[in-house]
Design a protein around this motif. Structure first.
Motif, PDB file in Angstrom:
ATOM      1  N   VAL A   1      -2.049  -0.844 -10.681  1.00  0.00           N
ATOM      2  CA  VAL A   1      -1.859  -1.550  -9.047  1.00  0.00           C
ATOM      3  C   VAL A   1      -0.478  -3.049  -9.329  1.00  0.00           C
ATOM      4  O   VAL A   1      -0.626  -3.831 -10.824  1.00  0.00           O
ATOM      5  CB  VAL A   1      -2.197  -2.302  -8.405  1.00  0.00           C
ATOM      6  N   LEU A   2       0.496  -2.363  -8.449  1.00  0.00           N
ATOM      7  CA  LEU A   2       2.153  -3.312  -8.652  1.00  0.00           C
ATOM      8  C   LEU A   2       2.093  -4.554  -8.264  1.00  0.00           C
ATOM      9  O   LEU A   2       1.486  -4.426  -7.222  1.00  0.00           O
ATOM     10  CB  LEU A   2       3.425  -2.624  -8.568  1.00  0.00           C
ATOM     11  N   VAL A   3       2.075  -5.274  -8.411  1.00  0.00           N
ATOM     12  CA  VAL A   3       2.619  -6.833  -7.827  1.00  0.00           C
ATOM     13  C   VAL A   3       3.931  -7.082  -7.485  1.00  0.00           C
ATOM     14  O   VAL A   3       4.461  -7.281  -8.429  1.00  0.00           O
ATOM     15  CB  VAL A   3       1.357  -7.665  -9.376  1.00  0.00           C
ATOM     16  N   PHE A   4       3.771  -7.306  -6.371  1.00  0.00           N
ATOM     17  CA  PHE A   4       4.917  -7.789  -5.808  1.00  0.00           C
ATOM     18  C   PHE A   4       4.932 -10.120  -5.810  1.00  0.00           C
ATOM     19  O   PHE A   4       6.233 -10.270  -5.572  1.00  0.00           O
ATOM     20  CB  PHE A   4       5.586  -7.391  -4.276  1.00  0.00           C
ATOM     21  N   ARG A   5       4.013 -10.038  -5.753  1.00  0.00           N
ATOM     22  CA  ARG A   5       4.096 -11.999  -5.004  1.00  0.00           C
ATOM     23  C   ARG A   5       2.650 -12.031  -5.541  1.00  0.00           C
ATOM     24  O   ARG A   5       1.296 -11.433  -4.911  1.00  0.00           O
ATOM     25  CB  ARG A   5       4.228 -12.165  -3.616  1.00  0.00           C
TER      26      ARG A   5
ATOM     27  N   SER B   1       5.087   7.239   1.350  1.00  0.00           N
ATOM     28  CA  SER B   1       4.954   5.776   0.597  1.00  0.00           C
ATOM     29  C   SER B   1       5.409   4.246   1.874  1.00  0.00           C
ATOM     30  O   SER B   1       5.484   3.635   1.467  1.00  0.00           O
ATOM     31  CB  SER B   1       6.055   5.797  -0.328  1.00  0.00           C
ATOM     32  N   ARG B   2       5.508   5.139   2.913  1.00  0.00           N
ATOM     33  CA  ARG B   2       5.312   3.788   3.943  1.00  0.00           C
ATOM     34  C   ARG B   2       4.449   3.306   4.848  1.00  0.00           C
ATOM     35  O   ARG B   2       3.960   4.013   5.363  1.00  0.00           O
ATOM     36  CB  ARG B   2       6.166   4.598   5.208  1.00  0.00           C
ATOM     37  N   HIS B   3       4.054   2.515   3.444  1.00  0.00           N
ATOM     38  CA  HIS B   3       2.801   1.867   4.103  1.00  0.00           C
ATOM     39  C   HIS B   3       2.976   0.275   3.265  1.00  0.00           C
ATOM     40  O   HIS B   3       3.520   0.384   1.803  1.00  0.00           O
ATOM     41  CB  HIS B   3       1.696   2.727   3.175  1.00  0.00           C
ATOM     42  N   PRO B   4       2.287  -0.951   3.225  1.00  0.00           N
ATOM     43  CA  PRO B   4       2.658  -1.984   3.308  1.00  0.00           C
ATOM     44  C   PRO B   4       2.232  -2.237   2.031  1.00  0.00           C
ATOM     45  O   PRO B   4       2.305  -3.058   0.411  1.00  0.00           O
ATOM     46  CB  PRO B   4       2.167  -3.133   4.072  1.00  0.00           C
ATOM     47  N   TYR B   5       0.748  -1.637   1.112  1.00  0.00           N
ATOM     48  CA  TYR B   5       0.314  -1.679   0.505  1.00  0.00           C
ATOM     49  C   TYR B   5       0.838  -0.384  -1.075  1.00  0.00           C
ATOM     50  O   TYR B   5      -0.553  -0.213  -1.565  1.00  0.00           O
ATOM     51  CB  TYR B   5      -0.856  -1.865   0.046  1.00  0.00           C
ATOM     52  N   ILE B   6       1.753  -0.001  -0.708  1.00  0.00           N
ATOM     53  CA  ILE B   6       2.103   1.484  -1.424  1.00  0.00           C
ATOM     54  C   ILE B   6       3.349   1.241  -2.172  1.00  0.00           C
ATOM     55  O   ILE B   6       4.258   1.413  -1.162  1.00  0.00           O
ATOM     56  CB  ILE B   6       1.422   3.091  -0.947  1.00  0.00           C
ATOM     57  N   VAL B   7       3.655   1.935  -3.545  1.00  0.00           N
ATOM     58  CA  VAL B   7       4.488   1.940  -3.440  1.00  0.00           C
ATOM     59  C   VAL B   7       5.883   2.382  -3.078  1.00  0.00           C
ATOM     60  O   VAL B   7       5.982   3.467  -2.924  1.00  0.00           O
ATOM     61  CB  VAL B   7       4.863   1.652  -5.436  1.00  0.00           C
ATOM     62  N   ARG B   8       6.902   2.173  -2.277  1.00  0.00           N
ATOM     63  CA  ARG B   8       7.952   2.698  -1.829  1.00  0.00           C
ATOM     64  C   ARG B   8       9.019   3.386  -3.200  1.00  0.00           C
ATOM     65  O   ARG B   8       9.260   3.987  -3.625  1.00  0.00           O
ATOM     66  CB  ARG B   8       8.685   1.539  -0.865  1.00  0.00           C
ATOM     67  N   THR B   9       8.598   4.892  -2.561  1.00  0.00           N
ATOM     68  CA  THR B   9       9.225   6.226  -3.134  1.00  0.00           C
ATOM     69  C   THR B   9      10.568   6.761  -2.589  1.00  0.00           C
ATOM     70  O   THR B   9      10.520   6.765  -0.516  1.00  0.00           O
ATOM     71  CB  THR B   9       8.378   7.409  -2.963  1.00  0.00           C
ATOM     72  N   PHE B  10      11.888   6.495  -2.637  1.00  0.00           N
ATOM     73  CA  PHE B  10      13.163   6.613  -2.064  1.00  0.00           C
ATOM     74  C   PHE B  10      13.508   8.855  -2.201  1.00  0.00           C
ATOM     75  O   PHE B  10      14.103   8.193  -1.413  1.00  0.00           O
ATOM     76  CB  PHE B  10      14.131   6.076  -2.600  1.00  0.00           C
TER      77      PHE B  10
END
Length: 349
Positions: free
Chosen positions: A219-223, A138-147
């Motif tokens: 697809v999740l929207v952040f801005r 998930s360490r990609h600017p256009y993939i939702v981050r998984t912790f």
């Protein structure tokens, strides 16, 4: 000045900071992102006041918060326990679909210095990989981050599911965003969003992961800015939740779940074959679904083949080679080149 909680993610990149700097507007940014922004705009992306490259200072406090957060997740080996490390804010999910439930969540003992989070619970599955694999993927600017992965010790014996701890998307998903937007959306905005999704798809393909369920709802929207392409940021989610997946294994005793349901109105012809096997899911079938996603976006969230009520009839249409009609607001006939990135071919017949 932004609070520590707000400062963990850069307001430009929506990624955890690696080199946070404090600008004249009192807000913290990723150094490379704000330097590029200032060169192009000369003003703050938040307050619109003038900014100068000369007045960017390392934010040591935020750097320490990030280091502390990253170290704590590594110490946990990206594995968390429900009720000890994190908790659900409400007992009921705020989003629930086939085999998938999303809960608002918070860190324990406090959210301070931590990013906002949700719990994604996928029924009828088990994780196939180590927790660190899901985090690294998930360490990609256009993939939702998984912790990491979350374990429910009270229900673990009888609960055939996997829970992912993920970042919270403040603007919701693209499907609802497009439906709720009452203004005209410039076509360049659509193109920018599509290119971000394609960047994420290419990254998944490079890591041998097939999405399997591309649609605006995933697809999740952040801005979001309907008129300024550069002021949009989306992230792909729910990747790998399909029949052909290297990320999850389906429990044999599971009832019908998200992982064994074919998204008929988005699926490629080979997926809709009566004798389909898991091997039919490939990057090519994802490309087909990407085309349907683009059609759906142009149509502001309209269901593909909405004039056909019977899914079996949709299957016959697709397998016979019929295509969705080009939306009237899609003015590019064949292909276009945008912001110096690779050509993106679009064709609606």
């Amino acid at each position: 000045m932004a609070t520590p909680e707000e400062s963990l993610f850069c307001p430009i990149t929506f990624e955890l900071f690696t080199d946070p700097v404090l600008a004249q507007d009192g807000h913290t940014y990723e150094r490379q992102a704000i330097e590029e922004w200032i060169r192009q705009h000369g003003t703050s992306p938040i307050t619109r006041q003038s900014l100068s490259l000369e007045y960017l200072y390392p934010n040591i406090l935020v750097r320490q918060l990030i280091d502390s957060f990253e170290q704590s997740t590594r110490n946990k080996n990206y594995q968390f326990t429900l009720g000890i490390d994190v908790k659900k804010r409400e007992s009921q999910p705020f989003i629930q679909t086939f085999g998938k439930s999303i809960y608002r969540a918070q860190w324990l003992p406090t959210n301070r210095g931590r990013p906002e989070i949700i719990l994604l619970k996928i029924e009828g599955t088990r994780a196939r990989k180590e927790a660190s694999f899901y985090v690294d993927l998930s360490r990609h600017p256009y993939i939702v981050r998984t912790f990491g992965l979350v374990y429910d010790t009270e229900n673990n014996r009888n609960d055939n599911s996997v829970m992912l701890l993920q970042e919270y998307a403040p603007e919701g998903n693209l499907f609802h965003k497009l439906q709720d937007c009452s203004t005209v959306i410039y076509e360049e905005v659509f193109i920018e969003i599509f290119l971000q999704i394609i960047d994420a798809m290419a990254y998944l393909t490079h890591n041998n992961v097939i999405h399997g369920d591309l649609a605006c709802r995933n697809v999740l929207v952040f801005r979001f800015d309907a008129s300024n392409p550069r002021n949009n940021h989306v992230k792909l989610t729910d990747f790998g939740i399909s029949r052909n997946t290297q990320l999850y294994s389906m429990e044999p005793v599971a009832a019908q779940t998200r992982i064994n349901i074919v998204p008929i109105r988005y699926a490629a012809p080979e997926i809709l074959s009566s004798d389909v096997t898991y091997h039919a899911y490939t990057e090519k079938s994802d490309i087909y679904s990407m085309g349907v996603l683009m059609w759906e976006a142009y149509k502001r969230g309209e269901i593909p083949w909405s004039y056909i009520s019977d899914d079996e009839e949709v299957i016959r249409h697709v397998r016979s080679g019929q295509h969705l009609l080009q939306p009237p607001n899609c003015i590019f006939d064949n292909a276009y080149h945008f912001r110096g990135r690779s050509n993106l071919n679009i064709m609606f017949i």
